[in-house]
Design a protein around this motif. Structure first.
Motif, PDB file in Angstrom:
ATOM      1  N   GLU A 241       0.899  -1.229   0.023  1.00  0.00           N
ATOM      2  CA  GLU A 241      -0.131  -0.034   0.350  1.00  0.00           C
ATOM      3  C   GLU A 241       0.934   1.362   0.131  1.00  0.00           C
ATOM      4  OE1 GLU A 241      -2.481  -0.166   3.580  1.00  0.00           O
ATOM      5  OE2 GLU A 241      -0.802  -0.206   4.648  1.00  0.00           O
ATOM      6  N   ARG A 242       0.286   2.398  -0.381  1.00  0.00           N
ATOM      7  CA  ARG A 242       1.216   3.463  -0.496  1.00  0.00           C
ATOM      8  C   ARG A 242       1.405   3.921   0.977  1.00  0.00           C
ATOM      9  NH1 ARG A 242      -3.587   5.887  -2.698  1.00  0.00           N
ATOM     10  NH2 ARG A 242      -2.798   7.723  -1.388  1.00  0.00           N
ATOM     11  N   PRO A 243       2.460   4.514   1.183  1.00  0.00           N
ATOM     12  CA  PRO A 243       3.198   5.001   2.537  1.00  0.00           C
ATOM     13  C   PRO A 243       1.928   6.278   2.827  1.00  0.00           C
ATOM     14  CG  PRO A 243       4.583   5.873   0.943  1.00  0.00           C
ATOM     15  CD  PRO A 243       3.362   5.039  -0.007  1.00  0.00           C
ATOM     16  N   PHE A 244       1.754   5.951   4.396  1.00  0.00           N
ATOM     17  CA  PHE A 244       1.215   7.324   5.177  1.00  0.00           C
ATOM     18  C   PHE A 244      -0.466   7.377   5.068  1.00  0.00           C
ATOM     19  CE2 PHE A 244       5.719   8.542   4.581  1.00  0.00           C
ATOM     20  CZ  PHE A 244       6.041   8.846   5.974  1.00  0.00           C
ATOM     21  N   VAL A 245      -0.857   6.132   4.343  1.00  0.00           N
ATOM     22  CA  VAL A 245      -2.380   6.266   4.098  1.00  0.00           C
ATOM     23  C   VAL A 245      -2.999   5.176   4.745  1.00  0.00           C
ATOM     24  CG1 VAL A 245      -2.180   7.247   1.741  1.00  0.00           C
ATOM     25  CG2 VAL A 245      -2.084   4.945   1.919  1.00  0.00           C
ATOM     26  N   GLY A 246      -2.137   4.351   5.362  1.00  0.00           N
ATOM     27  CA  GLY A 246      -2.709   3.055   5.945  1.00  0.00           C
ATOM     28  C   GLY A 246      -3.585   3.515   7.347  1.00  0.00           C
ATOM     29  N   GLU A 247      -4.450   2.600   7.506  1.00  0.00           N
ATOM     30  CA  GLU A 247      -5.362   2.627   8.900  1.00  0.00           C
ATOM     31  C   GLU A 247      -4.597   2.821   9.962  1.00  0.00           C
ATOM     32  OE1 GLU A 247      -9.173   0.583  10.909  1.00  0.00           O
ATOM     33  OE2 GLU A 247      -8.234  -0.418   9.079  1.00  0.00           O
ATOM     34  N   TYR A 248      -3.361   2.043  10.156  1.00  0.00           N
ATOM     35  CA  TYR A 248      -2.597   1.880  11.573  1.00  0.00           C
ATOM     36  C   TYR A 248      -1.253   2.413  11.639  1.00  0.00           C
ATOM     37  CZ  TYR A 248      -6.345  -1.728  12.050  1.00  0.00           C
ATOM     38  OH  TYR A 248      -7.569  -2.480  12.130  1.00  0.00           O
TER      39      TYR A 248
ATOM     40  N   GLU B  71      -3.861   0.614  22.148  1.00  0.00           N
ATOM     41  CA  GLU B  71      -3.501  -0.669  22.738  1.00  0.00           C
ATOM     42  C   GLU B  71      -4.197  -1.878  22.334  1.00  0.00           C
ATOM     43  OE1 GLU B  71      -2.811  -0.759  27.066  1.00  0.00           O
ATOM     44  OE2 GLU B  71      -1.868   1.120  27.163  1.00  0.00           O
ATOM     45  N   GLY B  72      -3.477  -3.142  21.781  1.00  0.00           N
ATOM     46  CA  GLY B  72      -4.289  -4.311  21.595  1.00  0.00           C
ATOM     47  C   GLY B  72      -3.236  -5.230  20.861  1.00  0.00           C
ATOM     48  N   VAL B  73      -3.868  -5.936  20.023  1.00  0.00           N
ATOM     49  CA  VAL B  73      -3.240  -7.113  19.326  1.00  0.00           C
ATOM     50  C   VAL B  73      -3.554  -6.836  17.714  1.00  0.00           C
ATOM     51  CG1 VAL B  73      -3.039  -9.401  18.845  1.00  0.00           C
ATOM     52  CG2 VAL B  73      -2.991  -8.686  21.101  1.00  0.00           C
TER      53      VAL B  73
ATOM     54  N   ARG C 206      -5.309  -9.825   8.668  1.00  0.00           N
ATOM     55  CA  ARG C 206      -6.798  -9.419   7.925  1.00  0.00           C
ATOM     56  C   ARG C 206      -7.501 -10.715   7.250  1.00  0.00           C
ATOM     57  NH1 ARG C 206      -8.571  -3.756   6.397  1.00  0.00           N
ATOM     58  NH2 ARG C 206      -7.203  -3.404   8.052  1.00  0.00           N
ATOM     59  N   ALA C 207      -6.439 -11.683   6.781  1.00  0.00           N
ATOM     60  CA  ALA C 207      -6.921 -12.540   5.828  1.00  0.00           C
ATOM     61  C   ALA C 207      -7.337 -13.792   6.670  1.00  0.00           C
ATOM     62  CB  ALA C 207      -5.643 -13.017   5.041  1.00  0.00           C
ATOM     63  N   CYS C 208      -6.595 -14.080   7.778  1.00  0.00           N
ATOM     64  CA  CYS C 208      -7.238 -15.253   8.705  1.00  0.00           C
ATOM     65  C   CYS C 208      -7.375 -15.178  10.189  1.00  0.00           C
ATOM     66  CB  CYS C 208      -5.958 -16.571   8.290  1.00  0.00           C
ATOM     67  SG  CYS C 208      -4.395 -16.277   9.303  1.00  0.00           S
ATOM     68  N   GLY C 209      -7.050 -14.187  10.580  1.00  0.00           N
ATOM     69  CA  GLY C 209      -7.194 -13.792  11.891  1.00  0.00           C
ATOM     70  C   GLY C 209      -6.129 -14.225  13.048  1.00  0.00           C
ATOM     71  N   ALA C 210      -4.977 -14.823  12.464  1.00  0.00           N
ATOM     72  CA  ALA C 210      -4.010 -15.044  13.359  1.00  0.00           C
ATOM     73  C   ALA C 210      -3.268 -13.831  13.939  1.00  0.00           C
ATOM     74  CB  ALA C 210      -3.011 -16.129  12.495  1.00  0.00           C
ATOM     75  N   GLU C 211      -3.169 -13.846  15.282  1.00  0.00           N
ATOM     76  CA  GLU C 211      -2.461 -12.920  16.030  1.00  0.00           C
ATOM     77  C   GLU C 211      -0.965 -12.950  15.753  1.00  0.00           C
ATOM     78  OE1 GLU C 211      -3.412 -13.350  20.315  1.00  0.00           O
ATOM     79  OE2 GLU C 211      -5.499 -12.653  19.859  1.00  0.00           O
ATOM     80  N   LEU C 212      -0.506 -11.643  15.269  1.00  0.00           N
ATOM     81  CA  LEU C 212       0.909 -11.571  15.071  1.00  0.00           C
ATOM     82  C   LEU C 212       1.735 -10.595  15.598  1.00  0.00           C
ATOM     83  CD1 LEU C 212      -0.192 -10.850  11.151  1.00  0.00           C
ATOM     84  CD2 LEU C 212       0.759 -12.809  12.115  1.00  0.00           C
ATOM     85  N   PHE C 213       1.298  -9.287  16.001  1.00  0.00           N
ATOM     86  CA  PHE C 213       1.862  -8.428  16.807  1.00  0.00           C
ATOM     87  C   PHE C 213       1.230  -7.733  17.960  1.00  0.00           C
ATOM     88  CE2 PHE C 213       3.318  -8.298  12.342  1.00  0.00           C
ATOM     89  CZ  PHE C 213       4.658  -8.370  12.322  1.00  0.00           C
TER      90      PHE C 213
ATOM     91  N   LEU D  53      -6.724  -4.752  13.905  1.00  0.00           N
ATOM     92  CA  LEU D  53      -6.363  -4.253  15.361  1.00  0.00           C
ATOM     93  C   LEU D  53      -7.648  -4.844  16.299  1.00  0.00           C
ATOM     94  CD1 LEU D  53      -4.659  -3.088  17.639  1.00  0.00           C
ATOM     95  CD2 LEU D  53      -5.744  -0.660  16.969  1.00  0.00           C
ATOM     96  N   ARG D  54      -7.252  -5.709  16.979  1.00  0.00           N
ATOM     97  CA  ARG D  54      -8.203  -5.951  18.260  1.00  0.00           C
ATOM     98  C   ARG D  54      -7.935  -5.142  19.548  1.00  0.00           C
ATOM     99  NH1 ARG D  54      -7.373 -12.358  17.057  1.00  0.00           N
ATOM    100  NH2 ARG D  54      -8.545 -12.348  15.042  1.00  0.00           N
ATOM    101  N   PRO D  55      -8.586  -4.039  19.775  1.00  0.00           N
ATOM    102  CA  PRO D  55      -8.125  -3.339  20.812  1.00  0.00           C
ATOM    103  C   PRO D  55      -8.284  -4.039  22.332  1.00  0.00           C
ATOM    104  CG  PRO D  55      -9.906  -2.320  19.336  1.00  0.00           C
ATOM    105  CD  PRO D  55      -9.583  -3.639  19.038  1.00  0.00           C
ATOM    106  N   LYS D  56      -7.445  -3.645  23.015  1.00  0.00           N
ATOM    107  CA  LYS D  56      -7.416  -4.315  24.579  1.00  0.00           C
ATOM    108  C   LYS D  56      -8.606  -3.760  25.175  1.00  0.00           C
ATOM    109  CE  LYS D  56      -4.154  -4.415  28.414  1.00  0.00           C
ATOM    110  NZ  LYS D  56      -2.922  -3.831  28.830  1.00  0.00           N
TER     111      LYS D  56
END
Length: 139
Positions: free
Chosen positions: A35-42, A48-50, A54-61, A135-138
């Protein structure tokens, strides 16, 4: 997307991925786009959260490993413990990089860089596309 010999826990046909993902998500997650820089949602999110694939729901970071690298994409200094991500040598675009993929479904997340001098515990920067994450908020 480059193929690997690895079997993933989540496997779907190309048509199934296209049905489940938006065209932009498909282009990044399944075709290793960026994706283009500086335009992403996150990019600038401090919530705070995990962060999950987005494709499978596995927790990554987790948010406590996210830092502002001023590169235009969310940056993390380490993934969650275990084998949540996999690393693939990427020699595209005339440079040597290391691609980061979800180890659960093989979706492209971004790249990891080392030795850039950031003040982090690992000296690594996982440069990840926002569109690859949820993002899954805490609570």
């Amino acid at each position: 997307m480059k193929s690997t010999d690895r079997e993933y826990a989540v496997t779907k046909t190309d048509d199934q991925w296209r049905e489940e993902l938006s065209p932009a998500e498909y282009q990044v997650l399944r075709q290793a786009g960026t994706e283009r820089p500086f335009v992403g949602e996150y990019t600038d999110t401090k919530t705070e959260g995990v962060y999950a694939c987005r494709a499978c729901g596995a927790e990554l970071f987790t948010s406590d490993t996210k830092f502002d690298s001023h590169c235009g994409w969310p940056s993390f200094y380490t993934p969650l413990a275990g084998d949540t991500v996999e690393y693939i040598e990427d020699n595209s675009l005339g440079m040597k990089r290391v691609e980061v993929r979800c180890a659960n479904c093989g979706s492209h997340l971004g790249h990891v860089f080392e030795g850039e001098g950031y003040d982090t515990p690992t000296d690594q920067r996982f440069c990840i596309n926002s569109i690859s994450l949820t993002l899954r908020p805490k609570p």
